[in-house]
Design an enzyme around this catalytic site. Structure first.
Site, short mmCIF file in Angstrom:
data_model
loop_
_atom_site.label_atom_id
_atom_site.label_comp_id
_atom_site.label_asym_id
_atom_site.label_seq_id
_atom_site.Cartn_x
_atom_site.Cartn_y
_atom_site.Cartn_z
N ARG A 232 49.86 64.15 14.14
CA ARG A 232 49.74 65.58 13.98
C ARG A 232 48.53 65.97 12.79
NH1 ARG A 232 51.96 66.15 18.91
NH2 ARG A 232 54.32 65.22 18.73
N ASN B 150 57.25 58.04 10.78
CA ASN B 150 57.48 57.13 11.73
C ASN B 150 56.88 55.63 11.03
OD1 ASN B 150 58.90 58.72 13.27
ND2 ASN B 150 56.72 59.68 14.23
N LYS C 245 63.03 58.43 7.58
CA LYS C 245 63.29 59.18 8.77
C LYS C 245 64.18 57.96 9.43
CE LYS C 245 61.35 60.85 13.02
NZ LYS C 245 59.94 61.32 13.64
N GLU D 173 64.26 60.28 16.87
CA GLU D 173 63.25 60.28 17.83
C GLU D 173 62.61 58.75 17.73
OE1 GLU D 173 60.06 63.02 15.92
OE2 GLU D 173 61.08 64.59 17.03
N ASP E 258 62.13 72.74 14.89
CA ASP E 258 61.15 71.69 14.43
C ASP E 258 59.85 72.43 14.10
OD1 ASP E 258 59.45 69.62 13.93
OD2 ASP E 258 59.60 68.77 15.98
N GLU F 282 61.64 71.02 3.61
CA GLU F 282 60.29 70.41 4.13
C GLU F 282 59.47 71.62 4.97
OE1 GLU F 282 60.79 66.62 6.16
OE2 GLU F 282 59.12 67.43 7.63
N GLU G 89 51.10 72.00 13.45
CA GLU G 89 51.30 71.43 14.46
C GLU G 89 51.75 72.21 15.63
OE1 GLU G 89 54.66 68.77 14.09
OE2 GLU G 89 54.86 68.45 16.35
#
Ligand code: GCV
Length: 859
Positions: A170, A212, A289, A293, A372, A394, A400
């Site tokens: 992103r 991630n 995280k 996902e 999100d 956050e 995005e």
């Protein structure tokens, strides 16, 4: 005016341009001391001194003398409050300045009149210098300041979602400034420049890799590379942090488990963390995280997020490190057929029961809304659901779901709405409840006149998100702001020249969340483009209306951004949210639209808010129009508070939004010559693109709802395009019609593409209007699988040609790739043959959708 912009600017300096002040203003500073003395010695203090010299040189053209330790003449004096007290006790340097805070004042030191910048710490001194220089640049009185500033929240960090191979998840502004080819870059100049920008806003930490997270970042051989980034950050007081993958003990550690309660796993983290601190003694900590996902987490071993967070936090604690544990934990394989399923409930469901179970150096990092980063969401109920646990908000700087730095979307007004939201009583002046008005163009601003001071707020019955996340309400030791920034190697950091306003706004709000969106927009514009009133008024007006504008053509009434949610998150894709496990549903069908999240008949989400708020959201009539579809499913004919039906609002807002996007182009054009040519042209290009893409959005969304609801637009616009000539209806040579998969993303559901062996295809039509001056819009598809070429002829005369080589997130013909080329000032006569020629390249088949011929606009 022109002289100040004699040289082109890339935007690399952002708000730290230190452009020369106008002559008259410089004269006012003739009495500024000629030297800058720093008391004490540390890399941060040296940076502060150098920055002061740089700023004064740029703005006043004077080279200050640098000195250390002794004040021997009238000077600018930089030092900690303790050092100032030692050299000038009679000044009574305030004792209440806390960490990172500063004091700007004037007074005698050793008998000399001095201008003093005192910090609670060395970092505070640096922040004080930046603040002083910002005041100077913005024309505030910087000669006799008397200001104490301190940040509301101790934690003010940015996250970068950079992968080790150099790509940024992103990220829309080029490759990573930290990583290339699997390791840390050799040249970290940009990383250091970034740290300087961050420091100028008071941002004190940066997580450099994607949440991630690649476990390799913790490998022994990687740690010295991280240490190099920390070195680049250190002179600016920015702490290095990394995102870690909880499965690391197993994936790279050789253990057969990553169960956070297994003693071997705990020991692995302890040893790893010790090794990091040996190399980076000022290391900040980790971001996690997990169970999200596809990222593994403690649920693998039936452990809780608290088990996992605490296991790591205890190893960090002796070093002063912290863990951000993200509340973005949800199941992305939700069964969409179950009406009670609701992704919005996940964060609260997972974390509220654990309140009080997290160690003091753990912070729960909560996205502003429960889904999100959509163009509009209510404040996450989890902010009100943690009383005995640290929390941080956050916010997403990288756009995005809000136009990916190709559309202008200044996010401060949206962030202010969330920060000002009161978990006790939404009746208190939440700007979010102001009636939604597309007409006046001015977004709701914060109502600081009614703002309790943060300290008062804890006892006064207020529970504003800004006080909750700062730790003020429940007296938490930690709390604050995290911004997902994703700057890249592009010279101007975020690609769109106006997008840096978002990074600036994030930093300013993290420092002082009581600033209004318009104060922030004004500061940023003055620092970025100067103080020409025309520029200032135009740019701030554009910034402040831009979120509402973007929302009005992409995400009506809280339905979420109606984008391609399983792919690019960019162009229109109304249906893509439905019938999959991702849970970004809006439940639009032929009768109505919206998620019923009430307790009475829906998913029960509204019951996660404290009772006063829940009561409002539970009721269809009490819920503000702009969030109606987030909370309720209603028929298209439902009447809004505005008096319009839902369906007519959808049509009208999309038309008004697209019109406003077009006005931005005209507003900007009036600035030619008032700012440097380079940034003028780069911005104009983006705004022209946005105006075209807003029409793509408008038509796609409106046509989808027309087809689905069967209810026509009362104003007769949707589905009727009298100026438009469809490509498939033209006389085609080589081109052939193509049915577009998401039919609404091409006019009439069809386009033409050039897939013959011929080098060039052509499509021709005869102009049938009256003789006169016109403008021509060619709607074509710009794929990133090649750079096809287009040429337009009138009769034999070529009037325009271009290459379709923008970098859009688009591999196919549709809403992501649809782009508009505007050809202005054409003299046309009836019967003129207008011909579009396309030359394919690679997998880009020079597809186009239609041509629109409109009378030329008066200049
Ligand atoms: C880093 C959204 C984004 C993902 C991102 C995720 C997150 O789902 O689309 O790219 O992953 O949020 O915040 O973790």
């Amino acid at each position: 005016m022109g002289a100040a912009f004699a040289h082109a600017e890339t935007g690399a300096e952002a708000w730290l341009r230190y452009a020369p002040l106008p002559e008259a203003e410089r004269a006012k500073y003739a009495s500024l001391p000629a030297s800058v003395v720093v008391l004490g010695d540390s890399p941060l203090l040296r940076t502060a001194q150098q920055e002061m010299m740089r700023g004064i040189k740029g703005m006043l053209g004077r080279t200050l003398l640098e000195a250390a330790g002794q004040v021997q003449e009238r000077s600018l004096v930089l030092g900690t409050a303790a050092d100032i007290r030692a050299v000038a006790p009679e000044l009574n340097a305030p004792h209440e300045i806390r960490a990172d805070g500063f004091w700007l004042t004037t007074g005698k030191v050793h008998g000399f009149d001095c201008l003093i910048i005192a910090g609670a710490t060395d970092r505070g001194v640096l922040y004080g210098v930046f603040s002083f220089l910002s005041r100077l640049a913005r024309g505030e009185n910087a000669l006799t300041p008397n200001v104490v500033e301190q940040p509301y929240a101790p934690i003010r960090w940015v996250n970068q979602w950079d992968n080790l191979d150099g790509r940024i998840e992103r990220g829309y502004a080029g490759p990573s400034i930290f990583f290339v080819g699997g390791g840390v870059r050799g040249d970290l100049t940009r990383a250091e420049d970034y740290a300087r920008l961050l420091a100028s806003l008071g941002i004190n930490g940066c997580t450099i890799n994607n949440v991630n997270a690649n476990p390799r970042v913790l490998e022994e051989s990687f740690l010295p590379q991280l240490a190099r980034v920390a070195e680049a950050f250190r002179p600016w007081g920015v702490q290095l942090s990394i995102a870690v993958n909880l499965s690391s003990p197993k994936v790279i550690g050789g253990l057969d488990t990553f169960d956070p309660l297994d003693p071997r796993v705990k020991e692995w983290w302890r040893a790893k963390i010790d090794a990091i601190y040996r190399l980076v003694p000022d290391f900040g900590g980790f971001v996690v995280k997990a169970d999200s996902e596809g990222q593994l987490g403690p649920s693998t071993y039936n452990r809780t997020p608290a088990d996992a967070a605490n296991a790591i936090a205890r190893a960090l604690k002796p070093h002063g490190g912290i863990v951000f544990y993200r509340a973005f934990v949800y199941n992305h394989h939700l069964d969409w057929r179950q009406p009670k399923n609701d992704r919005a409930k996940a964060a609260y469901d997972n974390f509220h029961p654990l309140d009080g179970k997290f160690d003091d150096n753990v912070i729960i990092q909560i996205k502003n809304g429960p889904i999100d980063f959509q163009v509009r969401e209510p404040a996450s109920p989890l902010f009100g659901g943690l009383r005995s646990t640290n929390q941080a908000i956050e916010l997403q700087v990288t756009q995005e779901y809000t136009g990916q730095q190709r559309h202008l979307c200044f996010l401060a007004p949206m962030w202010k709405e969330v920060l000002d939201f009161d978990m006790h009583s939404p009746e208190i002046p939440s700007a979010a409840r102001k009636p939604y008005s597309l007409k006046d163009g001015s977004p709701p601003d914060s109502r600081d006149d009614m703002d309790p001071s943060p300290s008062a707020s804890s006892g006064s019955g207020f529970q504003r998100v800004k006080d909750l996340v700062s730790g003020k309400t429940f007296h938490r030791p930690l709390g604050g702001f995290v911004g997902v920034a994703n700057v890249g190697m592009d010279a101007n950091w975020l690609e769109h020249p106006l997008a840096m306003a978002n990074l600036y706004a994030f930093g300013r709000l993290a420092w002082n969340h009581n600033l209004t969106a318009s104060e922030i927009a004004t500061e940023w514009t003055e620092l970025t483009f100067g103080r020409d009133p025309l520029v200032l008024n135009t740019v701030t007006a554009m910034l402040l209306s831009s979120w509402n504008t973007y929302e009005s053509y992409t995400g009506p009434l809280g339905a979420g951004t109606l984008t391609d949610i399983t792919g690019s998150h960019y162009g229109p894709g109304v249906e893509s949210s439905e019938r999959n496990g991702w849970g970004q549903w809006h439940r639009a069908d032929h009768k109505g639209i919206g998620m019923d999240r009430s307790v009475a008949t829906g998913t029960g989400y509204s019951g996660q808010y404290p009772p006063e708020v829940a009561k409002v959201y539970e009721s269809t009539t009490a819920t503000a129009d702009e969030l109606l579809l987030f909370f309720h499913h209603v028929p298209y004919t439902y009447k809004l508070h505005s008096g319009k039906t839902v369906i007519q609002h959808i049509y009208d807002s999309h038309y008004e939004g697209a019109e406003r996007a077009e006005q931005y182009v005209r507003q900007w054009e009036a600035l030619q010559g008032h700012i440097d040519d380079e940034r003028y042209a780069a911005t104009l290009k983006r705004l022209e693109y946005q105006a075209g893409h807003a029409i793509v959005w408008r038509d796609a969304v409106c046509n989808w709802f027309l087809r689905t609801s069967g209810i026509p637009d009362a104003k007769g616009r949707v589905g009727h395009y009298p100026d438009r000539i469809e490509a498939e209806s033209m006389q085609l040579q080589g081109y052939r019609p193509l049915g577009v998969t998401r039919a609404e993303t091409a006019s009439g559901g069809k386009a033409v593409e050039c897939v013959t062996h011929a080098q060039t295809c052509a499509a021709t039509f005869k102009f049938q209007g009256n003789a006169g001056r016109y403008e021509l819009a060619v709607q074509y598809f710009d794929l990133n699988t090649g750079a096809s070429k287009f040429r337009v002829r009138i009769g034999d005369r070529a009037i325009d040609e271009w290459v379709a080589n923008d970098h859009l997130p688009a591999r196919g013909v549709g809403g992501d790739s649809s782009t508009r080329r505007l050809i202005k000032g054409l003299a046309l006569r009836p019967g003129d043959a207008i011909r579009v020629e396309g030359t394919p390249d690679g997998q880009d088949h020079a597809a186009f959708d239609y041509v629109e011929v409109r009378p030329a606009r008066e200049p």
